[in-house]
Scaffold this motif. Structure first.
Motif, PDB file in Angstrom:
ATOM      1  N   UNK A 221      -7.224  40.912  -4.690  1.00 21.62           N
ATOM      2  CA  UNK A 221      -6.397  40.547  -3.550  1.00 21.62           C
ATOM      3  C   UNK A 221      -6.613  39.094  -3.149  1.00 21.62           C
ATOM      4  N   UNK A 222      -5.545  38.408  -2.828  1.00 18.41           N
ATOM      5  CA  UNK A 222      -5.614  37.067  -2.253  1.00 18.41           C
ATOM      6  C   UNK A 222      -6.191  36.024  -3.192  1.00 18.41           C
ATOM      7  N   UNK A 223      -6.334  36.330  -4.457  1.00 18.30           N
ATOM      8  CA  UNK A 223      -6.818  35.306  -5.378  1.00 18.30           C
ATOM      9  C   UNK A 223      -5.772  34.209  -5.469  1.00 18.30           C
ATOM     10  N   UNK A 224      -6.223  32.960  -5.529  1.00 17.33           N
ATOM     11  CA  UNK A 224      -5.285  31.849  -5.607  1.00 17.33           C
ATOM     12  C   UNK A 224      -5.159  31.382  -7.041  1.00 17.33           C
ATOM     13  N   UNK A 225      -4.410  30.299  -7.240  1.00 23.40           N
ATOM     14  CA  UNK A 225      -4.279  29.772  -8.597  1.00 23.40           C
ATOM     15  C   UNK A 225      -5.396  28.800  -8.932  1.00 23.40           C
ATOM     16  N   UNK A 226      -6.254  28.494  -7.951  1.00 21.41           N
ATOM     17  CA  UNK A 226      -7.368  27.575  -8.174  1.00 21.41           C
ATOM     18  C   UNK A 226      -8.445  28.355  -8.927  1.00 21.41           C
ATOM     19  N   UNK A 227      -8.506  28.175 -10.247  1.00 17.99           N
ATOM     20  CA  UNK A 227      -9.446  28.965 -11.028  1.00 17.99           C
ATOM     21  C   UNK A 227      -9.856  28.223 -12.289  1.00 17.99           C
ATOM     22  N   UNK A 228     -11.038  28.566 -12.769  1.00 16.12           N
ATOM     23  CA  UNK A 228     -11.530  27.953 -13.997  1.00 16.12           C
ATOM     24  C   UNK A 228     -11.607  29.004 -15.093  1.00 16.12           C
ATOM     25  N   UNK A 229     -11.150  28.630 -16.285  1.00 13.63           N
ATOM     26  CA  UNK A 229     -11.174  29.552 -17.416  1.00 13.63           C
ATOM     27  C   UNK A 229     -12.023  28.966 -18.532  1.00 13.63           C
ATOM     28  N   UNK A 230     -12.932  29.755 -19.054  1.00 12.61           N
ATOM     29  CA  UNK A 230     -13.740  29.315 -20.187  1.00 12.61           C
ATOM     30  C   UNK A 230     -12.827  29.176 -21.398  1.00 12.61           C
ATOM     31  N   UNK A 231     -13.283  28.483 -22.461  1.00 16.76           N
ATOM     32  CA  UNK A 231     -12.412  28.320 -23.640  1.00 16.76           C
ATOM     33  C   UNK A 231     -11.858  29.639 -24.163  1.00 16.76           C
ATOM     34  N   UNK A 232     -12.705  30.689 -24.224  1.00 17.35           N
ATOM     35  CA  UNK A 232     -12.152  31.925 -24.812  1.00 17.35           C
ATOM     36  C   UNK A 232     -11.164  32.602 -23.864  1.00 17.35           C
ATOM     37  N   UNK A 233     -11.378  32.444 -22.552  1.00 18.16           N
ATOM     38  CA  UNK A 233     -10.417  33.010 -21.607  1.00 18.16           C
ATOM     39  C   UNK A 233      -9.100  32.239 -21.663  1.00 18.16           C
ATOM     40  N   UNK A 234      -9.183  30.912 -21.772  1.00 22.25           N
ATOM     41  CA  UNK A 234      -7.965  30.098 -21.864  1.00 22.25           C
ATOM     42  C   UNK A 234      -7.194  30.446 -23.125  1.00 22.25           C
ATOM     43  N   UNK A 235      -7.918  30.674 -24.221  1.00 22.75           N
ATOM     44  CA  UNK A 235      -7.265  31.069 -25.463  1.00 22.75           C
ATOM     45  C   UNK A 235      -6.564  32.407 -25.326  1.00 22.75           C
TER      46      UNK A 235
ATOM     47  N   UNK B   9     -15.805  38.080 -18.341  1.00 24.87           N
ATOM     48  CA  UNK B   9     -16.658  38.104 -17.150  1.00 24.87           C
ATOM     49  C   UNK B   9     -15.981  37.326 -16.020  1.00 24.87           C
ATOM     50  N   UNK B  10     -15.616  38.038 -14.976  1.00 24.94           N
ATOM     51  CA  UNK B  10     -14.871  37.423 -13.877  1.00 24.94           C
ATOM     52  C   UNK B  10     -15.728  37.347 -12.624  1.00 24.94           C
ATOM     53  N   UNK B  11     -15.533  36.307 -11.840  1.00 31.08           N
ATOM     54  CA  UNK B  11     -16.248  36.230 -10.574  1.00 31.08           C
ATOM     55  C   UNK B  11     -15.360  35.640  -9.485  1.00 31.08           C
ATOM     56  N   UNK B  12     -15.499  36.204  -8.289  1.00 30.54           N
ATOM     57  CA  UNK B  12     -14.696  35.780  -7.153  1.00 30.54           C
ATOM     58  C   UNK B  12     -15.469  34.769  -6.322  1.00 30.54           C
ATOM     59  N   UNK B  13     -14.830  33.694  -5.955  1.00 30.05           N
ATOM     60  CA  UNK B  13     -15.469  32.683  -5.112  1.00 30.05           C
ATOM     61  C   UNK B  13     -14.638  32.518  -3.841  1.00 30.05           C
ATOM     62  N   UNK B  14     -15.135  33.030  -2.695  1.00 27.56           N
ATOM     63  CA  UNK B  14     -14.355  32.901  -1.470  1.00 27.56           C
ATOM     64  C   UNK B  14     -14.332  31.452  -0.987  1.00 27.56           C
ATOM     65  N   UNK B  15     -13.219  31.017  -0.462  1.00 28.24           N
ATOM     66  CA  UNK B  15     -13.157  29.649   0.075  1.00 28.24           C
ATOM     67  C   UNK B  15     -12.074  29.547   1.134  1.00 28.24           C
ATOM     68  N   UNK B  16     -12.111  28.443   1.839  1.00 27.76           N
ATOM     69  CA  UNK B  16     -11.174  28.154   2.921  1.00 27.76           C
ATOM     70  C   UNK B  16     -10.254  27.042   2.442  1.00 27.76           C
ATOM     71  N   UNK B  17      -8.979  27.314   2.161  1.00 28.83           N
ATOM     72  CA  UNK B  17      -8.140  26.213   1.679  1.00 28.83           C
ATOM     73  C   UNK B  17      -7.985  25.147   2.763  1.00 28.83           C
ATOM     74  N   UNK B  18      -8.042  23.879   2.346  1.00 30.69           N
ATOM     75  CA  UNK B  18      -7.844  22.794   3.307  1.00 30.69           C
ATOM     76  C   UNK B  18      -6.384  22.781   3.730  1.00 30.69           C
ATOM     77  N   UNK B  19      -6.101  22.268   4.917  1.00 33.37           N
ATOM     78  CA  UNK B  19      -4.682  22.146   5.277  1.00 33.37           C
ATOM     79  C   UNK B  19      -4.008  21.133   4.358  1.00 33.37           C
ATOM     80  N   UNK B  20      -2.720  21.284   4.154  1.00 35.36           N
ATOM     81  CA  UNK B  20      -1.972  20.373   3.296  1.00 35.36           C
ATOM     82  C   UNK B  20      -2.118  18.951   3.822  1.00 35.36           C
ATOM     83  N   UNK B  21      -2.449  18.007   2.936  1.00 33.96           N
ATOM     84  CA  UNK B  21      -2.686  16.627   3.383  1.00 33.96           C
ATOM     85  C   UNK B  21      -1.383  15.946   3.811  1.00 33.96           C
TER      86      UNK B  21
END
Ligand code: UDP
Ligand code: MG
Length: 337
Positions: free
Chosen positions: A166-180, A202-214
């Motif tokens: 739920x609520x996952x954003x598009x800000x994410x990092x993918x390892x080479x094998x995940x990107x493949x 192997x997935x991990x969730x990182x909670x964060x507070x998005x900054x307001x749009x600049x």
């Protein structure tokens, strides 16, 4: 695009930045990314590449993107032939990335580069394949939006083997094998949040507070959000179809009981059927439900059609690559002053 799939990618990280009318903040974002690149290179020896994908901006985002200096990282600027939407822009970035690992980051400054370092650490030190950020909480959003998000994820994950977080954003990092793995997905209709969870690893969730749009305004309106929701639902879940069938069963059962009662009234009790209101109600309910179910099936048929056509998800109009050591060999730089 298929040629790109088999391409051998260098060890390092590509940051993919979709850009749609972000001219006002692009230079500031680039400066931050360059200092991020410097830190990552100094601390980890990690090679960085930034890919700006201009998604048919109407301002001079592309002219700016192609003239940004490659001080601390390789810089690619792509411009798509028109506005294809954020998911297509992300796909273009994924296809053109020259490094193995991928980080998706918005071009409006809402995704803090500092957090990117944490994502890199999760990938490199703790060997996670997908590190995705998710909004820590939604209290500040209108109640209706919170509620519709809840319902959306409930239906989306109904009976799912690999629920989409739920609520996952598009800000994410993918390892080479995940990107493949992501590149091997054959579908045209992309819903990256869903796809990058679906691949597993192997997935991990990182909670964060998005900054307001600049600067500027979010390009999502109710219509676009609804579109993305339908896109996500039809791509990942057959639950709407199942709900439609259940509704059909429920209505038929009710109609059967009601019909039997009317027959009983007429034949056994000998009462004439006064009927007009009940007939009208029945006609309206059944008519409405039929249209609804047809609409739901239509959504899936539209999806089948668009997959069948196998049209490319985007076209690249122009592209420019500027490598880090470009001081030695000058690269075409028409756009520079
Ligand atoms: N974006 C894009 N194509 C579009 C709409 C948006 O590439 O058709 C980019 C936009 O430039 C930004 C990112 O997608 O970098 C997120 O867009 P936005 O900030 O409007 O969405 P929000 O942050 O509100 O989800
Ligand atoms: Mg934004």
């Amino acid at each position: 695009m298929n040629a790109k799939q088999g391409m051998k990618r260098a060890e390092g990280l590509t940051i993919v930045v979709p850009v749609f009318n972000e001219a006002a903040g692009l230079a500031a974002l680039h400066a931050k990314l360059m200092s991020l690149a410097t830190r990552l290179r100094d601390q980890r020896g990690l090679k960085l590449e930034i890919v700006y994908v201009d998604d048919g901006s109407r301002d001079d985002s592309f002219a700016i993107a192609r003239s940004l200096p490659a001080d601390a990282a390789d810089v690619q600027a792509l411009s798509l032939s028109r506005n294809f939407g954020k998911e297509a822009a992300l796909l273009a970035g994924l296809d053109h990335a020259r490094m193995g690992a991928i980080l998706f980051m918005d071009g409006d400054g809402q995704h803090p580069p500092e957090l990117a370092e944490k994502l890199v650490a999760l990938w490199q030190d703790e060997h996670y394949d997908v590190a995705y950020t998710a909004k820590a909480h939604r209290e500040e959003e209108p109640v209706t939006r919170q509620l519709s998000a809840k319902i959306f994820y409930r239906v989306l994950n109904f009976n799912a083997r690999q629920p989409i977080p739920e609520d996952a954003g598009d800000f994410r990092l993918l390892s080479p094998r995940a990107a493949d793995a992501l590149r091997q997905m054959p579908e045209r209709n992309r819903f990256f949040k869903g796809l990058s969870s679906w691949i597993g690893f192997r997935q991990i969730r990182v909670p964060y507070e998005p900054a307001p749009r600049a600067h500027g305004a979010s390009s999502w309106n109710i219509g676009a959000l609804l579109g993305l929701s339908i896109e996500g639902l039809t791509a990942f879940s057959a639950a709407p179809l199942r709900i439609a069938s259940l509704l059909g069963v429920l209505l038929s059962a009710t109609a059967f009981l009601f019909g039997s009662w009317i027959l009983f009234e007429t034949i056994v009790l000998g009462r004439g059927v006064p009927g007009y209101p009940s007939v009208m109600v029945a006609i309206m309910v059944i008519g409405g439900v039929q249209l609804l179910v047809l609409g739901v099936m239509g959504e899936y048929i539209a999806k089948i059609l668009s997959e069948l056509k196998r049209r490319p998800s985007y076209f690249v109009a122009e592209s420019e690559l500027r490598e880090l050591d470009s001081t030695k060999k000058p690269v075409s730089r028409e756009a520079a002053e």
